[in-house]
Design a protein around this motif. Structure first.
Motif, short mmCIF file in Angstrom:
data_model
loop_
_atom_site.label_atom_id
_atom_site.label_comp_id
_atom_site.label_asym_id
_atom_site.label_seq_id
_atom_site.Cartn_x
_atom_site.Cartn_y
_atom_site.Cartn_z
N UNK A 46 40.69 43.63 37.58
CA UNK A 46 39.52 43.92 36.96
C UNK A 46 38.57 42.71 37.47
N UNK A 47 37.13 43.12 38.01
CA UNK A 47 36.22 42.14 38.41
C UNK A 47 36.63 41.53 39.64
N UNK A 48 37.33 42.22 40.53
CA UNK A 48 37.56 41.96 41.92
C UNK A 48 36.55 41.96 42.76
N UNK A 99 35.18 34.56 39.74
CA UNK A 99 35.98 34.20 38.69
C UNK A 99 35.92 32.67 38.83
N UNK A 100 36.15 32.03 40.25
CA UNK A 100 36.33 30.68 40.25
C UNK A 100 34.85 30.18 39.79
N UNK A 101 33.71 30.60 40.04
CA UNK A 101 32.62 29.87 39.90
C UNK A 101 32.31 30.07 38.33
N UNK A 102 32.72 31.06 37.59
CA UNK A 102 32.85 31.14 36.16
C UNK A 102 33.54 30.13 35.45
N UNK A 115 36.97 38.21 29.87
CA UNK A 115 38.24 37.86 30.31
C UNK A 115 39.26 38.61 29.53
N UNK A 116 39.14 39.18 28.49
CA UNK A 116 39.84 40.02 27.70
C UNK A 116 40.40 41.24 28.67
N UNK A 117 39.30 41.76 29.27
CA UNK A 117 39.57 42.99 30.30
C UNK A 117 40.35 42.55 31.56
N UNK A 118 40.08 41.44 31.89
CA UNK A 118 40.70 40.86 32.98
C UNK A 118 42.29 40.65 32.86
#
Length: 288
Positions: free
Chosen positions: A244-246, A280-283, A235-238
């Motif tokens: 990030x994480x797309x 991200x939604x599933x997380x 999350x910090x990197x996001x």
């Protein structure tokens, strides 16, 4: 020293007292000749090495006897003998290391014998039964079948052993963690508290199913906790880089780090795959 304090408050003559030790740690390695009880004349009545401790002289109604030989059906195996010795050590700690004076008749063997039988049935010692993994796997499901009254008594003993162990690290015959005890408390709290002349309320969820749900929830939380630092870093990197994480296509288009690469970089790919977390939604849903 709880039993000594009680007997002294009861005006028992010094020559009638059981043996006792100056240091709490000395109670964890007693020899077989340690005197558990004496007669009114001061003669030895019971010793630690015996399987029957007669404490009737310390009981106003003359009924207190601890029998360590009748808890099983006579199976004289090494593990049964080891459990018997563990029961004695537990009873010694309850007699001498409790923080308040207590009557010997109040420290019954009833619930402890149940633990001993459950341990023997599963070919475990008591110390092994009280390990966290076995408490969740063996003790908790068994506990779920008990009535509210039986739960209350079992919970009382398991808490007592936990607190004695927390104060005296040498005693390993009790839970080292409060985690499973919290689950047991939650199951007991689910029972409606009986009131006089009130009809018994029907349980909304059967205790066994409730125990299973608690175990699964505890396992799920434990899994996430083991990866909490990595998830926080994700999350910090996001936050630093909104791309990030797309998803893979989007990451390629914007020359960003994809979800798969982000997960792999933080050693989360196998964990996410096991939990069916692919974005991200599933997380977020998994963390709710």
């Amino acid at each position: 020293m709880s039993i000594i304090a009680y007997l002294e408050l009861s005006s028992i003559d010094p020559h009638q007292l059981p043996d006792h030790r100056a240091e709490p740690s000395d109670y964890f390695d007693l020899d077989r000749n340690f005197v558990i009880s004496r007669t009114k004349d001061g003669n030895i009545l019971s010793k630690y090495g015996e399987n029957i401790w007669n404490l009737k002289t310390y009981d106003a109604k003359g009924r207190c006897v601890y029998n360590f030989s009748s808890w099983h059906s006579g199976e004289d195996t090494s593990i049964a003998r080891e459990i018997t010795e563990e029961m004695k050590k537990i009873q010694i700690s309850r007699l001498f290391l409790y923080h308040k004076p207590r009557r010997p008749i109040s420290i019954t063997l009833i619930e402890l014998r149940k633990f001993a039988k459950l341990a023997l049935k599963n070919r475990l010692t008591l110390s092994e039964l009280f390990e966290e993994r076995n408490m969740r796997k063996i003790l908790l499901p068994s506990y779920s079948h008990l009535s509210a009254k039986q739960m209350f008594l079992t919970l009382g003993l398991i808490k007592e052993l936990y607190y004695i162990r927390a104060k005296h690290a040498q005693l390993t015959l009790g839970p080292a963690s409060f985690e499973t005890i919290s689950l047991m408390q939650a199951m007991y709290d689910k029972h409606p508290k009986a009131q006089r002349d009130a009809p018994q309320q029907t349980k909304l969820i059967p205790s066994r199913l409730y125990a299973t749900l608690l175990i699964l929830l505890h396992s799920e939380l434990t899994d996430f906790n083991t990866k909490s630092d990595a998830i926080i870093e994700l999350y910090a990197r996001r936050i630093e880089d909104p791309m990030y994480g797309s998803p893979l296509r989007r990451a390629r288009k914007h020359k960003a780090i994809s979800w798969q690469d982000a997960s792999s970089a933080l050693d989360l790919d196998a964990f996410f795959s096991n939990k069916s977390i692919s974005n991200w939604k599933a997380l977020r849903d998994g963390l709710k």
